[in-house]
Design a protein around this motif. Structure first.
Motif, mmCIF file in Angstrom:
data_model
loop_
_atom_site.group_PDB
_atom_site.id
_atom_site.type_symbol
_atom_site.label_atom_id
_atom_site.label_comp_id
_atom_site.label_asym_id
_atom_site.label_seq_id
_atom_site.Cartn_x
_atom_site.Cartn_y
_atom_site.Cartn_z
ATOM 1 N N ALA A 13 4.670 -4.310 26.240
ATOM 2 C CA ALA A 13 4.927 -3.220 27.188
ATOM 3 C C ALA A 13 4.671 -3.663 28.625
ATOM 4 C CB ALA A 13 4.054 -2.020 26.849
ATOM 5 N N GLY A 14 3.913 -4.778 28.753
ATOM 6 C CA GLY A 14 3.637 -5.276 30.108
ATOM 7 C C GLY A 14 2.178 -5.149 30.523
ATOM 8 N N LYS A 15 1.262 -5.067 29.570
ATOM 9 C CA LYS A 15 -0.169 -4.886 29.887
ATOM 10 C C LYS A 15 -0.735 -6.060 30.681
ATOM 11 C CE LYS A 15 -0.957 -4.632 25.492
ATOM 12 N NZ LYS A 15 0.421 -4.538 25.039
ATOM 13 N N THR A 16 -0.443 -7.267 30.203
ATOM 14 C CA THR A 16 -1.007 -8.440 30.869
ATOM 15 C C THR A 16 -0.389 -8.593 32.257
ATOM 16 O OG1 THR A 16 -1.387 -9.437 28.720
ATOM 17 C CG2 THR A 16 -1.404 -10.924 30.600
ATOM 18 N N THR A 17 0.901 -8.293 32.370
ATOM 19 C CA THR A 17 1.581 -8.355 33.667
ATOM 20 C C THR A 17 0.971 -7.330 34.625
ATOM 21 O OG1 THR A 17 3.567 -8.923 32.430
ATOM 22 C CG2 THR A 17 3.871 -8.323 34.729
ATOM 23 N N PHE A 18 0.682 -6.136 34.121
ATOM 24 C CA PHE A 18 0.064 -5.069 34.900
ATOM 25 C C PHE A 18 -1.341 -5.509 35.345
ATOM 26 C CE2 PHE A 18 -2.428 -1.174 35.273
ATOM 27 C CZ PHE A 18 -1.571 -0.293 35.917
ATOM 28 N N VAL A 35 3.222 -14.119 32.473
ATOM 29 C CA VAL A 35 3.126 -14.382 31.042
ATOM 30 C C VAL A 35 4.186 -15.411 30.659
ATOM 31 C CG1 VAL A 35 3.344 -13.355 28.754
ATOM 32 C CG2 VAL A 35 2.253 -12.065 30.592
ATOM 33 N N ASP A 36 5.395 -15.223 31.203
ATOM 34 C CA ASP A 36 6.509 -16.100 30.845
ATOM 35 C C ASP A 36 6.312 -17.526 31.364
ATOM 36 O OD1 ASP A 36 8.262 -13.714 29.962
ATOM 37 O OD2 ASP A 36 7.586 -13.229 31.981
ATOM 38 N N ALA A 37 5.580 -17.648 32.485
ATOM 39 C CA ALA A 37 5.337 -18.985 33.032
ATOM 40 C C ALA A 37 4.056 -19.580 32.438
ATOM 41 C CB ALA A 37 5.231 -18.903 34.549
ATOM 42 N N ILE A 53 2.029 -13.820 23.714
ATOM 43 C CA ILE A 53 1.437 -12.505 23.420
ATOM 44 C C ILE A 53 -0.074 -12.582 23.583
ATOM 45 C CG2 ILE A 53 3.221 -11.745 21.800
ATOM 46 C CD1 ILE A 53 1.227 -12.403 19.515
ATOM 47 N N THR A 54 -0.672 -11.425 23.824
ATOM 48 C CA THR A 54 -2.125 -11.377 23.925
ATOM 49 C C THR A 54 -2.701 -11.258 22.518
ATOM 50 O OG1 THR A 54 -1.924 -10.293 26.052
ATOM 51 C CG2 THR A 54 -4.051 -10.125 24.962
ATOM 52 N N ILE A 55 -3.717 -12.076 22.236
ATOM 53 C CA ILE A 55 -4.345 -12.045 20.911
ATOM 54 C C ILE A 55 -5.797 -11.582 21.038
ATOM 55 C CG2 ILE A 55 -5.061 -13.503 18.967
ATOM 56 C CD1 ILE A 55 -2.557 -15.279 19.759
ATOM 57 N N LEU A 129 10.580 0.034 34.731
ATOM 58 C CA LEU A 129 11.591 0.929 35.290
ATOM 59 C C LEU A 129 12.638 0.165 36.101
ATOM 60 C CD1 LEU A 129 9.496 4.107 36.233
ATOM 61 C CD2 LEU A 129 10.835 3.642 34.175
ATOM 62 N N ASP A 130 12.419 -1.143 36.296
ATOM 63 C CA ASP A 130 13.451 -1.956 36.960
ATOM 64 C C ASP A 130 14.630 -2.227 36.023
ATOM 65 O OD1 ASP A 130 12.677 -5.143 35.970
ATOM 66 O OD2 ASP A 130 11.235 -3.560 35.693
ATOM 67 N N VAL A 131 14.421 -2.051 34.725
ATOM 68 C CA VAL A 131 15.502 -2.309 33.762
ATOM 69 C C VAL A 131 16.465 -1.117 33.780
ATOM 70 C CG1 VAL A 131 16.018 -2.772 31.321
ATOM 71 C CG2 VAL A 131 13.897 -3.628 32.336
ATOM 72 N N SER A 216 7.218 -0.813 37.889
ATOM 73 C CA SER A 216 7.571 -2.093 37.291
ATOM 74 C C SER A 216 6.419 -3.050 37.545
ATOM 75 C CB SER A 216 8.851 -2.625 37.938
ATOM 76 O OG SER A 216 8.952 -4.013 37.690
ATOM 77 N N ALA A 217 5.711 -3.372 36.467
ATOM 78 C CA ALA A 217 4.570 -4.287 36.619
ATOM 79 C C ALA A 217 5.077 -5.643 37.087
ATOM 80 C CB ALA A 217 3.822 -4.414 35.305
ATOM 81 N N LEU A 218 6.259 -6.011 36.601
ATOM 82 C CA LEU A 218 6.813 -7.321 36.939
ATOM 83 C C LEU A 218 7.053 -7.433 38.445
ATOM 84 C CD1 LEU A 218 7.726 -9.926 35.529
ATOM 85 C CD2 LEU A 218 10.038 -9.004 35.527
HETATM 86 N N1 LIG Z 1 11.772 -6.238 33.396
HETATM 87 C C1 LIG Z 1 10.461 -6.154 33.283
HETATM 88 N N2 LIG Z 1 9.811 -6.981 32.474
HETATM 89 C C2 LIG Z 1 8.463 -6.865 32.392
HETATM 90 C C3 LIG Z 1 7.738 -5.889 33.111
HETATM 91 N N3 LIG Z 1 6.432 -6.023 32.809
HETATM 92 C C4 LIG Z 1 6.355 -7.029 31.938
HETATM 93 N N4 LIG Z 1 7.566 -7.544 31.682
HETATM 94 C C5 LIG Z 1 7.910 -8.639 30.774
HETATM 95 O O1 LIG Z 1 7.677 -8.214 29.447
HETATM 96 C C6 LIG Z 1 7.157 -9.296 28.669
HETATM 97 C C7 LIG Z 1 5.815 -8.892 28.092
HETATM 98 O O2 LIG Z 1 4.884 -8.752 29.130
HETATM 99 P P1 LIG Z 1 3.329 -8.827 28.879
HETATM 100 O O3 LIG Z 1 2.648 -8.499 30.160
HETATM 101 O O4 LIG Z 1 2.965 -10.084 28.175
HETATM 102 O O5 LIG Z 1 3.173 -7.633 27.844
HETATM 103 P P2 LIG Z 1 1.876 -7.222 27.052
HETATM 104 O O6 LIG Z 1 1.907 -5.763 26.921
HETATM 105 O O7 LIG Z 1 0.676 -7.821 27.681
HETATM 106 O O8 LIG Z 1 2.152 -7.912 25.630
HETATM 107 P P3 LIG Z 1 1.076 -8.145 24.459
HETATM 108 O O9 LIG Z 1 -0.222 -8.436 25.101
HETATM 109 O O10 LIG Z 1 1.563 -9.286 23.665
HETATM 110 O O11 LIG Z 1 1.060 -6.899 23.681
HETATM 111 C C8 LIG Z 1 7.087 -10.498 29.585
HETATM 112 O O12 LIG Z 1 8.257 -11.239 29.413
HETATM 113 C C9 LIG Z 1 7.034 -9.862 30.960
HETATM 114 O O13 LIG Z 1 7.554 -10.707 31.973
HETATM 115 C C10 LIG Z 1 8.476 -5.022 33.995
HETATM 116 O O14 LIG Z 1 7.942 -4.162 34.676
HETATM 117 N N5 LIG Z 1 9.833 -5.200 34.012
#
Ligand SMILES: Nc1nc2c(ncn2[C@@H]2O[C@H](COP(=O)(O)OP(=O)(O)OP(=O)(O)O)[C@@H](O)[C@H]2O)c(=O)[nH]1
Ligand SMILES: [Mg+2]
Length: 649
Positions: A13-18, A35-37, A53-55, A129-131, A216-218
């Protein structure tokens, strides 16, 4: 003031990004990781980075204004939800994130229910919400309908002085329904934010108001607006001038093999070299910021720290005058056998798994001596893959796992009374235990209806201890017995011959004798699931759900060519359905599943037949009783034991 807040959501959902965005804004990290990098601060473990993923839950402490905040990033994958649940023990506030494209998933619902169980106030953040296919309004409507109509849109509300006119009616009504004077002020147009603040703070804290945000956390959108409100409308108080009390919520070994006890200080002060039990002293106190930590000499109420030097602590444990926590709601539903080379001694493998079990008690490591097999309980297959990697990295040992099997449970359908007598020469104990069906999910409960003149209170307490101290095995498959109420109806001790352990034997035998006579019932675990599929395959998926003995609510088309189906079904038939769905929809369909409850097994006869369990041959769990006449002991089988019982005379 010290505030601990956790970021929770279903996977991806984007927790780590947030979290990354918050920590960047607060100056904890200098550059934004991704996360992706593979450079996110909170996903610093190699296995996390490799898998994306977060473990493991991770935390970061920082200050903002006069306050200290502890942010906890939690795993969203259901296989690691036990790790997530443990953090709830220490959370003052939760931020529940929802993916703006998919909306509520099975796991989101499970988390919402957990937050209620742990009484944690919640802020919501609708992400991504950017999607293009994401919609704040659609998800807000959905969560208000499914979770609570006290979830309110805080997006447009800027609580700055002079901005009072921006307050929505919804917001005012929610906040003022507990206070007439506020409502009056609103009606005559004289309300100010200062009037509202205490009301908003207390409504949020009492779970009567759930502020909702989006962004959008991203791209870092919406974070600032959320933080502004979060910092202004959250409050805690932890007494520093009081005796030390703390709650352990996590055990982890660091890269140097040092055992760390993560705990929150609930009151008082903790110093280096303080002793928390007879021979255990605090060696180091660490405050973490992702992977990095700062060592402190002292920490105080409200702080979340990792402490070294403690060897016997366990998650959920209360320190000082503090109760231990209850059994976690999310339980493993699968069991798998550990496979390893015959050159590795069993003892070495067992030792490794005991260390892993300290960190994850849900593993419930069992060594079955007769089969020379090591088994662990798990939440899902990804957890097994991760365990294989962890064992390889930490212990340089290659292991694998057998095919995971369902963890069945057993219970009784109708009341029955079991009798147990244990009287080898110069021993004596007898009990009569009524076993009644208990509500599903309640586990085992105990009451005594036996008069203390008949059996002394110390022996009655022993009986209670023996009922709870072990896993009682059922007679259908040898699985754990649960959801029964055990009533001590009668018991007899001997003034001279009753010794420690005699009542243990009598209790175990009585329960087993009762089960041999009872109408038993096999229980299996059920998932709650949310299936998201392209509209055209809806009919096929509904047919599958029925075929797999599942149930579903009316399908809901989301208006963009996709349909959401929610329902429940046995873990045994749904655990591999995700792969089937992927193939059927060419990767466009998905299922999110989370353990829901145990209930009547849909294929009981088949499972019992597969187990081939013969209760009479299970010598470790006898249902017979031992009697003594004229100085000679003898064993009587369960089906004739009642003819000899003294309680029945
Ligand atoms: N388009 C978009 N992608 C996002 C956003 N936030 C996160 N992502 C992407 O979604 C994917 C998962 O993001 P994470 O932050 O790892 O999500 P997470 O909730 O921490 O995932 P887990 O810890 O594995 O449950 C990554 O590829 C991020 O780049 C956002 O606001 N917009
Ligand atoms: Mg994450």
């Amino acid at each position: 003031m010290k505030i601990t807040f956790g970021i929770l959501a279903h996977v991806d959902a984007g927790k780590t990004t947030f979290s990354e965005q918050v920590l960047y804004r607060e100056g904890v990290i200098r550059a934004l990781g991704r996360v992706d990098a593979k450079n996110a601060c909170m996903d610093h473990d190699d296995i996390e980075r490799a898998r994306g993923i977060t473990i493991f839950s991770d935390m970061a402490g920082f200050t903002h204004g006069d306050n200290t905040y502890y942010l906890i990033d939690t795993p969203g994958h259901t296989d690691f939800s036990a790790e997530m649940e443990r953090t709830l023990e220490v959370m003052d506030y939760a931020v529940l994130m929802i993916n703006g494209t998919d909306g509520i998933q099975g796991h989101t619902e499970a988390i919402w229910n957990l937050l209620e169980r742990y009484h944690i106030p919640v802020f919501l953040f609708i992400n991504k919400l950017d999607v293009i296919s994401a919609s704040y309004e659609r998800v807000l409507t959905e969560i208000r309908e499914r979770f609570s109509d006290e979830i309110l849109d805080f997006q447009g509300i800027s609580l700055k002085k002079g901005n009072e006119a921006a307050l929505t009616d919804d917001f005012i009504e929610n906040v003022s329904d507990w206070d007439e004077t506020l409502l009056d002020k609103w009606l005559n147009g004289s309300i100010t934010f200062e009037d509202l603040r205490p009301a908003v703070v207390s409504q949020i804290k009492n779970r009567k108001l759930f502020p909702c945000f989006g962004g959008s956390a991203l791209n870092g959108e919406g974070i600032e607006a959320f933080l502004n409100i979060f910092y202004s409308y959250t409050e805690t108080s932890y007494p520093v001038s009081a005796p030390f009390r703390g709650r352990v919520f996590k055990i982890r070994y660091d890269g140097h093999g040092e055992r760390m006890t993560y705990l929150k200080i609930l009151s008082g002060i903790l110093n280096v070299r303080d002793s928390l039990s007879a021979d255990e002293k605090v060696h180091q106190i660490r405050i973490f910021q992702g992977e990095r930590f700062t060592a402190l000499q002292t920490a105080s109420a409200g702080d979340v720290v990792a402490v070294t030097g403690l060897r016997t602590t366990r998650p959920g444990q209360g320190l000082g005058e503090c109760y231990d926590t209850v059994v976690p709601a999310l339980q493993p539903t699968l069991q798998a056998r550990v496979l390893y080379s015959s050159e590795i001694p069993d003892r070495a493998i067992l030792q490794m798994f005991h260390i892993l079990e300290e960190e994850e008690p849900g593993l419930s490591v069992v060594w079955e001596e007769s089969l020379r097999q090591l088994k662990v309980n798990i939440m899902g297959k990804i957890q097994l893959e991760v365990l294989e990697q962890v064992v390889l990295e930490r212990f340089q040992t290659k292991i694998s796992f057998g095919q995971p099997e369902i963890i069945y449970m057993e219970t009784v359908e109708e009341p029955v009374t079991g009798y147990g007598h244990f009287e080898p020469l110069r021993h004596y104990a007898e009990v009569a235990l009524r076993i009644e069906p208990e509500e599903r999910g309640k586990g085992i409960t105990f009451v005594s209806q036996c008069h203390v003149d008949r059996l002394g209170i110390n022996y009655q307490n022993l009986v209670r201890t023996h009922v709870f101290e072990t896993i009682h095995k059922g007679v259908l498959t040898g699985s754990e017995v649960t959801d029964i109420k055990v009533i001590l109806v009668d018991g007899i001790s001997h003034i001279k011959h009753t010794e420690g352990g005699d009542f243990r034997e009598a209790v175990y035998r009585a329960i087993r004798q009762g089960l041999m006579k009872a109408k038993n019932l096999l229980l299996e675990p059920y998932y709650s699931f949310t299936i998201l599929i392209p509209d055209p395959v809806t009919g096929r998926v509904l047919t599958d759900i029925t075929k797999y003995s599942g149930r579903f609510e009316a399908p809901v088309p989301d208006g963009s060519g996709r349909t959401v189906i929610r329902g429940q079904g046995p873990v045994s038939s749904f655990m591999n359905y995700g792969e089937e769905l992927m193939i059927m929809t060419g990767g466009k369909g998905s299922i999110s599943m989370v353990f829901s409850h145990y209930d009547r097994c849909h294929n009981e006869a088949q499972v019992i037949d597969h187990y081939q369990y013969n209760p009479s041959e299970d010598i470790n769990n006898p249902s017979c009783s031992v009697f003594c006449q004229k100085g000679t002991s003898f064993v009587i089988n369960w089906d004739h034991a009642e003819e000899y019982m003294h309680t029945l005379r």
